[in-house]
Design an enzyme around this catalytic site. Structure first.
Site, mmCIF file in Angstrom:
data_model
loop_
_atom_site.group_PDB
_atom_site.id
_atom_site.type_symbol
_atom_site.label_atom_id
_atom_site.label_comp_id
_atom_site.label_asym_id
_atom_site.label_seq_id
_atom_site.Cartn_x
_atom_site.Cartn_y
_atom_site.Cartn_z
ATOM 1 N N GLU A 127 0.816 -1.274 0.021
ATOM 2 C CA GLU A 127 -0.175 -0.015 0.093
ATOM 3 C C GLU A 127 0.857 1.218 -0.124
ATOM 4 O O GLU A 127 0.534 2.377 -0.531
ATOM 5 C CB GLU A 127 -1.033 0.052 1.394
ATOM 6 C CG GLU A 127 -1.335 1.323 1.672
ATOM 7 C CD GLU A 127 -2.739 1.461 1.092
ATOM 8 O OE1 GLU A 127 -3.932 0.934 1.344
ATOM 9 O OE2 GLU A 127 -2.861 2.608 0.316
ATOM 10 N N THR A 180 -3.884 9.966 -3.747
ATOM 11 C CA THR A 180 -3.720 10.024 -2.384
ATOM 12 C C THR A 180 -2.665 10.739 -1.816
ATOM 13 O O THR A 180 -2.827 11.645 -1.024
ATOM 14 C CB THR A 180 -3.722 8.358 -1.636
ATOM 15 O OG1 THR A 180 -4.879 7.483 -2.220
ATOM 16 C CG2 THR A 180 -3.483 8.400 -0.176
HETATM 17 N N1 HSE Z 1 -6.700 7.468 5.415
HETATM 18 C C1 HSE Z 1 -6.132 7.673 3.922
HETATM 19 C C2 HSE Z 1 -6.111 9.110 3.465
HETATM 20 C C3 HSE Z 1 -6.786 6.592 3.028
HETATM 21 O O1 HSE Z 1 -7.148 9.639 3.711
HETATM 22 O O2 HSE Z 1 -5.252 9.462 2.959
HETATM 23 C C4 HSE Z 1 -6.156 6.469 1.735
HETATM 24 O O3 HSE Z 1 -5.296 5.867 1.394
#
Ligand code: HSE
Length: 298
Positions: A127, A180
């Site tokens: 990830e 992201t």
């Molecule tokens: N918690 C993470 C974010 C989830 O909001 O950046 C996305 O990978």
């Protein structure tokens, strides 16, 4: 010596639980076929659906597979076929589904030597290739199912939370990409104490609502005063979608993961379908392509 798996999409953050809370969806996910080979090492032999690197070290699933493989040091290798159904950058845990799926499958083929928490640790390595940081809020619900809370990353501790019996999630995925890493870069490095208090009060209440099957409290807790103000600007018509969802009976509505997908939670399938229709109407008036789906949370 071969296993075919379905690795579900997931919703991370769930409004007030940035980087810690998540839940699992059961209608959309990636499919993968993993084969044991005599030749040692990890190979990705096929990727269908989206254009992603076959090179193991550059691929989320490849890196996750290497993490479990290098730890287990088995006398065999593995070949991976990926049938990608979740679009990368959609905000419903695309990279995490690839990473979780592959480690789950390899663990099965090795005779299940690892716990779900250990599998999550391996998947996090994959990830991180996509998001630039290791977080388990999509990984954990994918591997454990239902709602999960990441108590800590180092050492990784995941809590399985109960899911209310009749809870449905409706998702809309506008076909624009939000990376992201970029959606993380726009967040402030420090936050006002007042906002922190509101956020942890909501997160605590949400966890309590899950334990007590309290739909009203659940809806009341689905608020995000820290991240949503920044990220909602990256999602066209976000406020209109949220308003339509709430006006049609949704318990709450927020950004799914780092966006651009938006999730709503509803107490029954009937309400969830009504919410889905209302959201579709908002986006039908725009030029942006989108799809929606509703899924029970198990
Ligand atoms: N918690 C993470 C974010 C989830 O909001 O950046 C996305 O990978």
């Amino acid at each position: 010596n071969e296993i075919k798996i379905f690795s579900p999409a997931t919703v991370a953050n769930v409004s007030c639980g940035f980087d810690v809370l998540g839940f699992c969806l059961d209608t959309v996910g990636d499919e993968m076929v993993i084969k044991k080979t005599q030749e040692k090492g990890i190979k990705i032999t096929k990727i269908e659906g989206f254009n992603l690197p076959l090179e193991v070290k550059k691929n989320v699933a490849g890196v996750a597979a290497l993490a479990i493989y290098n730890d287990a040091k088995p006398e065999c290798g593995f070949e991976i076929e990926i049938y990608k159904k979740i679009k990368p950058g959609s905000g419903i845990g695309s990279s995490s589904a690839s990473a979780s799926g592959v480690v789950f499958a390899i663990n099965e083929l090795l005779g299940k030597p690892y716990s779900k928490t250990q599998l999550s640790t391996f998947a996090m390595k994959g990830e991180a290739v996509a998001s630039g940081s290791e977080h388990a809020d999509n990984i954990a619900p994918g591997i454990f199912g239902g709602f999960t809370l990441v108590k800590s990353n180092h050492p990784l501790k995941i809590l399985e939370l109960p899911t209310p019996t009749n809870l449905y999630a409706t998702l809309i995925h506008p076909q624009i990409e939000v990376k992201t890493s970029e959606a993380r870069d726009i967040l402030p490095k420090s936050i006002p104490m007042e906002n922190a208090i509101t956020q942890w009060s909501n997160l605590g209440s949400l966890v309590h609502a899950l334990h007590t099957n309290d739909y009203h409290l659940l809806g009341d807790s689905l608020q995000d005063v820290i991240v949503e103000p920044y990220r909602s600007k990256l999602i066209p018509h976000y406020n209109d979608v949220k308003e339509a969802a709430l006006n049609n009976g949704a318990l709450g509505c927020g950004i799914s993961g780092s966006g651009p997908s938006i999730f709503s939670l509803s107490e029954s399938l009937e309400t969830a379908k009504k919410v889905e229709k209302a959201i579709q109407e908002i986006y039908s008036k725009t030029e942006i392509e989108f799809y929606t789906f509703t899924s029970k949370i198990n």
